[in-house]
Structures are given as structure tokens and as C-alpha cells.
Design a protein around this motif. Sequence first.
Motif, PDB file in Angstrom:
ATOM      1  N   MET A 157      14.531  27.067  35.021  1.00 23.00           N
ATOM      2  CA  MET A 157      14.643  25.863  35.839  1.00 23.00           C
ATOM      3  C   MET A 157      15.812  25.961  36.817  1.00 23.00           C
ATOM      4  O   MET A 157      15.723  25.512  37.965  1.00 23.00           O
ATOM      5  N   HIS A 158      16.908  26.559  36.372  1.00 18.46           N
ATOM      6  CA  HIS A 158      18.060  26.728  37.259  1.00 18.46           C
ATOM      7  C   HIS A 158      17.703  27.634  38.434  1.00 18.46           C
ATOM      8  O   HIS A 158      18.061  27.347  39.589  1.00 18.46           O
ATOM      9  N   THR A 159      16.965  28.709  38.151  1.00 13.22           N
ATOM     10  CA  THR A 159      16.551  29.618  39.221  1.00 13.22           C
ATOM     11  C   THR A 159      15.645  28.914  40.221  1.00 13.22           C
ATOM     12  O   THR A 159      15.807  29.059  41.446  1.00 13.22           O
ATOM     13  N   LEU A 160      14.689  28.127  39.719  1.00 14.55           N
ATOM     14  CA  LEU A 160      13.789  27.393  40.607  1.00 14.55           C
ATOM     15  C   LEU A 160      14.537  26.363  41.443  1.00 14.55           C
ATOM     16  O   LEU A 160      14.240  26.178  42.633  1.00 14.55           O
ATOM     17  N   GLU A 161      15.519  25.705  40.821  1.00 14.52           N
ATOM     18  CA  GLU A 161      16.297  24.709  41.563  1.00 14.52           C
ATOM     19  C   GLU A 161      17.104  25.365  42.676  1.00 14.52           C
ATOM     20  O   GLU A 161      17.171  24.856  43.802  1.00 14.52           O
ATOM     21  N   VAL A 162      17.719  26.515  42.365  1.00 14.10           N
ATOM     22  CA  VAL A 162      18.476  27.240  43.392  1.00 14.10           C
ATOM     23  C   VAL A 162      17.569  27.666  44.540  1.00 14.10           C
ATOM     24  O   VAL A 162      17.980  27.685  45.705  1.00 14.10           O
ATOM     25  N   ASN A 163      16.302  27.974  44.213  1.00 15.36           N
ATOM     26  CA  ASN A 163      15.348  28.395  45.253  1.00 15.36           C
ATOM     27  C   ASN A 163      14.722  27.233  45.997  1.00 15.36           C
ATOM     28  O   ASN A 163      13.826  27.439  46.825  1.00 15.36           O
ATOM     29  N   GLY A 164      15.173  26.005  45.693  1.00 14.29           N
ATOM     30  CA  GLY A 164      14.734  24.853  46.481  1.00 14.29           C
ATOM     31  C   GLY A 164      13.654  23.999  45.872  1.00 14.29           C
ATOM     32  O   GLY A 164      13.101  23.130  46.567  1.00 14.29           O
ATOM     33  N   ASP A 165      13.310  24.174  44.597  1.00 13.52           N
ATOM     34  CA  ASP A 165      12.287  23.356  43.941  1.00 13.52           C
ATOM     35  C   ASP A 165      12.934  22.068  43.435  1.00 13.52           C
ATOM     36  O   ASP A 165      13.698  22.078  42.467  1.00 13.52           O
ATOM     37  N   ASP A 166      12.623  20.940  44.092  1.00 10.92           N
ATOM     38  CA  ASP A 166      13.236  19.650  43.716  1.00 10.92           C
ATOM     39  C   ASP A 166      12.808  19.216  42.320  1.00 10.92           C
ATOM     40  O   ASP A 166      13.578  18.564  41.598  1.00 10.92           O
ATOM     41  N   ARG A 167      11.574  19.536  41.931  1.00 10.59           N
ATOM     42  CA  ARG A 167      11.107  19.131  40.594  1.00 10.59           C
ATOM     43  C   ARG A 167      11.920  19.826  39.499  1.00 10.59           C
ATOM     44  O   ARG A 167      12.179  19.224  38.452  1.00 10.59           O
ATOM     45  N   ALA A 168      12.321  21.071  39.745  1.00  7.61           N
ATOM     46  CA  ALA A 168      13.159  21.774  38.770  1.00  7.61           C
ATOM     47  C   ALA A 168      14.500  21.074  38.622  1.00  7.61           C
ATOM     48  O   ALA A 168      15.074  21.020  37.529  1.00  7.61           O
ATOM     49  N   GLY A 169      15.013  20.524  39.738  1.00  4.31           N
ATOM     50  CA  GLY A 169      16.260  19.764  39.651  1.00  4.31           C
ATOM     51  C   GLY A 169      16.108  18.532  38.782  1.00  4.31           C
ATOM     52  O   GLY A 169      17.025  18.162  38.033  1.00  4.31           O
ATOM     53  N   VAL A 170      14.938  17.876  38.861  1.00  6.48           N
ATOM     54  CA  VAL A 170      14.676  16.705  38.011  1.00  6.48           C
ATOM     55  C   VAL A 170      14.617  17.121  36.545  1.00  6.48           C
ATOM     56  O   VAL A 170      15.165  16.444  35.667  1.00  6.48           O
ATOM     57  N   VAL A 171      13.962  18.259  36.268  1.00  2.00           N
ATOM     58  CA  VAL A 171      13.886  18.761  34.886  1.00  2.00           C
ATOM     59  C   VAL A 171      15.282  19.040  34.349  1.00  2.00           C
ATOM     60  O   VAL A 171      15.625  18.653  33.224  1.00  2.00           O
ATOM     61  N   ASN A 172      16.116  19.707  35.148  1.00  2.00           N
ATOM     62  CA  ASN A 172      17.485  20.001  34.702  1.00  2.00           C
ATOM     63  C   ASN A 172      18.273  18.737  34.421  1.00  2.00           C
ATOM     64  O   ASN A 172      19.061  18.674  33.475  1.00  2.00           O
ATOM     65  N   MET A 173      18.076  17.716  35.250  1.00  2.00           N
ATOM     66  CA  MET A 173      18.777  16.456  35.039  1.00  2.00           C
ATOM     67  C   MET A 173      18.324  15.794  33.739  1.00  2.00           C
ATOM     68  O   MET A 173      19.129  15.225  32.996  1.00  2.00           O
ATOM     69  N   LEU A 174      17.035  15.888  33.431  1.00  2.00           N
ATOM     70  CA  LEU A 174      16.512  15.258  32.217  1.00  2.00           C
ATOM     71  C   LEU A 174      16.985  15.984  30.958  1.00  2.00           C
ATOM     72  O   LEU A 174      17.393  15.323  29.981  1.00  2.00           O
ATOM     73  N   ILE A 175      16.931  17.329  30.958  1.00  2.00           N
ATOM     74  CA  ILE A 175      17.276  18.061  29.742  1.00  2.00           C
ATOM     75  C   ILE A 175      18.788  18.216  29.575  1.00  2.00           C
ATOM     76  O   ILE A 175      19.243  18.730  28.550  1.00  2.00           O
ATOM     77  N   GLU A 176      19.558  17.777  30.567  1.00  2.00           N
ATOM     78  CA  GLU A 176      21.011  17.820  30.411  1.00  2.00           C
ATOM     79  C   GLU A 176      21.452  16.902  29.277  1.00  2.00           C
ATOM     80  O   GLU A 176      22.433  17.171  28.592  1.00  2.00           O
ATOM     81  N   ARG A 177      20.711  15.811  29.091  1.00  2.00           N
ATOM     82  CA  ARG A 177      20.961  14.911  27.946  1.00  2.00           C
ATOM     83  C   ARG A 177      19.697  14.828  27.109  1.00  2.00           C
ATOM     84  O   ARG A 177      18.898  13.906  27.221  1.00  2.00           O
ATOM     85  N   ARG A 178      19.523  15.823  26.275  1.00  2.00           N
ATOM     86  CA  ARG A 178      18.281  15.926  25.502  1.00  2.00           C
ATOM     87  C   ARG A 178      18.112  14.754  24.527  1.00  2.00           C
ATOM     88  O   ARG A 178      16.986  14.307  24.284  1.00  2.00           O
ATOM     89  N   ASP A 179      19.214  14.302  23.919  1.00  2.00           N
ATOM     90  CA  ASP A 179      19.083  13.215  22.947  1.00  2.00           C
ATOM     91  C   ASP A 179      18.548  11.950  23.613  1.00  2.00           C
ATOM     92  O   ASP A 179      17.680  11.263  23.059  1.00  2.00           O
ATOM     93  N   ARG A 180      19.035  11.635  24.807  1.00  2.00           N
ATOM     94  CA  ARG A 180      18.561  10.465  25.542  1.00  2.00           C
ATOM     95  C   ARG A 180      17.094  10.635  25.945  1.00  2.00           C
ATOM     96  O   ARG A 180      16.286   9.700  25.834  1.00  2.00           O
ATOM     97  N   LEU A 181      16.731  11.839  26.400  1.00  2.00           N
ATOM     98  CA  LEU A 181      15.354  12.116  26.820  1.00  2.00           C
ATOM     99  C   LEU A 181      14.392  12.000  25.649  1.00  2.00           C
ATOM    100  O   LEU A 181      13.361  11.305  25.740  1.00  2.00           O
ATOM    101  N   ILE A 182      14.720  12.672  24.531  1.00  2.00           N
ATOM    102  CA  ILE A 182      13.820  12.647  23.374  1.00  2.00           C
ATOM    103  C   ILE A 182      13.688  11.239  22.816  1.00  2.00           C
ATOM    104  O   ILE A 182      12.595  10.790  22.444  1.00  2.00           O
ATOM    105  N   GLY A 183      14.811  10.511  22.766  1.00  2.00           N
ATOM    106  CA  GLY A 183      14.760   9.145  22.269  1.00  2.00           C
ATOM    107  C   GLY A 183      13.856   8.258  23.110  1.00  2.00           C
ATOM    108  O   GLY A 183      13.052   7.475  22.572  1.00  2.00           O
TER     109      GLY A 183
END
Length: 434
Positions: free
Chosen positions: A44-70
Motif C-alpha cells: 500500500m505504501h508503494t502504491l501511495e507513493v506512485n500516486g494511488d489515492d485509494r492506497a492512501g485511504v487504506v494506509n490511513m485506515l490501517i494506521e489505527r487497526r483497533d479503531r477500524l476493526i471495532g
Amino acid sequence: MIEQILAGLAEYWLTILAIFLLICCSGFFSGSETALTATSRARMHTLEVNGDDRAGVVNMLIERRDRLIGALLIGNNLVNILASSLTTSLFLGLFGDSGVAIATLLMTVLLVIFSEVLPKSWAISAPERFALVVAPLVRPFVAIVGPLSSLVNWIVRKLLGMFGVSISGEVSMLSAHEELRGAVALLHREGSVIKADRDRLGGVLDLGELEVSDIMIHRTAMRAVNADEPPETAIRNILESPYTRMPVWRGSTDNIIGVIHAKDLIRALAEPNVEPQDIDIVKVAQKPWFVPDTTNLKDQLNAFLRRKSHFAVVVDEYGEVQGVVTLEDILEEIVGDISDEHDLEIQGVRQDSDGSIVVDGGVPIRDLNRAMDWQLPDEEATTIAGLVIHESKSIPEERQAFTFYGKRFIVLKREKNRITRLRIRPIDAAEPQV
């Protein structure tokens, strides 16, 4: 009368449609949870660096996994409970009291298949692609339900804390190196990474755990030049040596006064009207660099690069010379043995036709593990002879044999208190270890 029947049928179909949509929502939450927790952060980090905005959203969500899973679990349970309630209400109207049992059985089958197994199997088969698709939809839901999820996680931590269990959503149980090592080992077992690449990656990860004393050329095997020898003898020893650099000592090998480079010597000999007997080895030699034997290889590699040097003399805490270490020694821990046309072909390991191997006592355990793909421990000893002495708690006699770590060790040759040659034979699992 007909209008009442049609209205009843329309109400049933609306309820069935609502149940169908709720099951689809449940599958969405289950699949999203699986995909977002299984996706590779590196990818996901590689995709975000290459300009994929959706990968940036994924990285933001999994940065706080406990909040996401809850949040996803809250959404999943809400739609499951609502779908079950609607189904129970519908079947009570159709079948009376027996409708509860029918609704329970039907919803169990539907939820297990279409809300759990199917979406999770789909998500785990392609977690990155699935995560990129669902992330834009999950993001607003987590933003809305996130505060409630944080409250739930806080309550859970407090309850677990009452039983002495402490958990943290921010700290990984494994270090980054351990995660990398485990991933490489798994990929090697699956066949995606060959042994040579696994060894190289493992060598890089091991640099911070090994010390200079683990890989240095010990003083007993060190080639050095006596500054008090006649210049012709010293020059001949240097030029006949397979090494480019050699320490220069005077009085005793503990008194290292310089390091002679073969190129510097050849350059001095090339001067006009200079004869070998006119060369002063000490003046040609460079100033020695002393390093502690406890320096880890990562720091020593950085020091070599920073000083633009390739050679260092290793000393212990009392300042006594223990050996020498070179930049090549450290690089060989990563890439394996580096040989050129001037290296001596002495490996110290020979395999016999019966499957056993004959090993010189001074062969490092790490080199043997890498060559034979073994797992002999190297925490308490550096060489294979040291391992036998450590395990046997004695200095064995010739032809004495020991069995440990799934191998049979037979002492072939001993010189004074040094084991100089052993035979190692892997033992069968059924063979008793004595």
C-alpha cells in the motif's frame, strides 16, 4: 379483500428485500475487515507513493487497526441482528410459534455462507485489490462510528486490565526485523525465495546481532609482518601473501605499529633508484586502526564506510590484540564467501560419500549453517570446535563422539587443547541420541 392480500404480499417482499440487503451489508463488513487487516502495508505504501489515492485511504485506515476493526464489527453485528429480527418477525407471521426455530436455522445458514465464509474467502484471495475497492466506502463509516468504536476499545482494555492483561493497539509484538525474518522464511518454505536470497537477507538482518569477535580472523590465523626483519624478507612475505593488507608488528604481535598495503609497497618499489633493501616498511605502512571486539557488525560496517577504510585491528577490553577484521569479512556475512583468483582454496569443509562431512575445528558455525542449511546455535560459541567443547563441557579426546542438535560429532584430530578436525553426521530421527 384483494387489496389487503396485495398489501400483505408487498409488505412481505419489502421485508425479504430488506433482509437480502442486510445480508449483503454483513458480507461487505466481513470482507472489508479481512482485506484491510490482511493487506500488505509495504504494498500500500508503494502504491501511495506512485500516486494511488485509494492506497492512501487504506494506509490511513490501517494506521489505527483497533479503531477500524471495532467499527467494522459494530456495523457487522448491527446488520446481523437486524436481519435476524426481521426474519424472525416474518416467519412468526407465516408459521406461528415454529417460525422462531425456522428463522434461526435459515439465518444461521445464510449468515455463515454469505456473510462470513464467502466474503472472507474472496477477500483473503486478493486482499490488496479488495482493500482498494472497499476503502473509500469504509472510510466515511469509520469516521461516523469511530468514536463509538474507541469507547468500546477503551471499555475492553479496562476489563482486561482488571484481569492483569495489558494490550496496546500501537505496539507490535514482533520487531520489524523479526517480521521481515519470518516473512522471508515463510516465502522460502513456499518456494518464492531461493536459499541464496534468504541467506543474504538474513545476513543483513543479523548484522546488528553479531559482534566483530564473531567474524574476525583470530590472531592464531593472522598473517603479519615483523618490522625488524630484513626489508627483502618482509617484502617477499607481503608480495607472496594472498592478502592486500597486513599488520606490521615490532617486538611482539600485540604491538601492532602499522598496516602495510601491497599497493603502497609496489608504489615505493617503483620509485627511481630504489632497491628492496632501501625500503623502510614502517614508513610505507599506514597508521593502524584499533576497534573493540564487542563492536556489532552494523556499527563496524558504518565505521568502515565513514572512514573509507577496509581494515581494522581487533582488541579486547585489556587492549590485547585478538585478530583483524576487514570490510570483506562483513560483506561475506551478507553475500557469502567472496573469492578471487588470489584467494587460497581452503574451505575447511569436505563431504564424504557416506553423507557425513569432515570439518576443520575453526570453521565458523554460521558458515556451516549457511552451507549445509543447518540450524546449529551460535550464541555460546563461534566455531564448530567451540560448540563441541561447550556442549560436552570438556576438551574431548580423539575418536570421542557426541550427539546433540540432531547431529553426531566425532573428534578426528586434536592438537594440545584444540580440536582441529571433526566428522559430523546427521542422525535419523529413529536413532537414539546418547
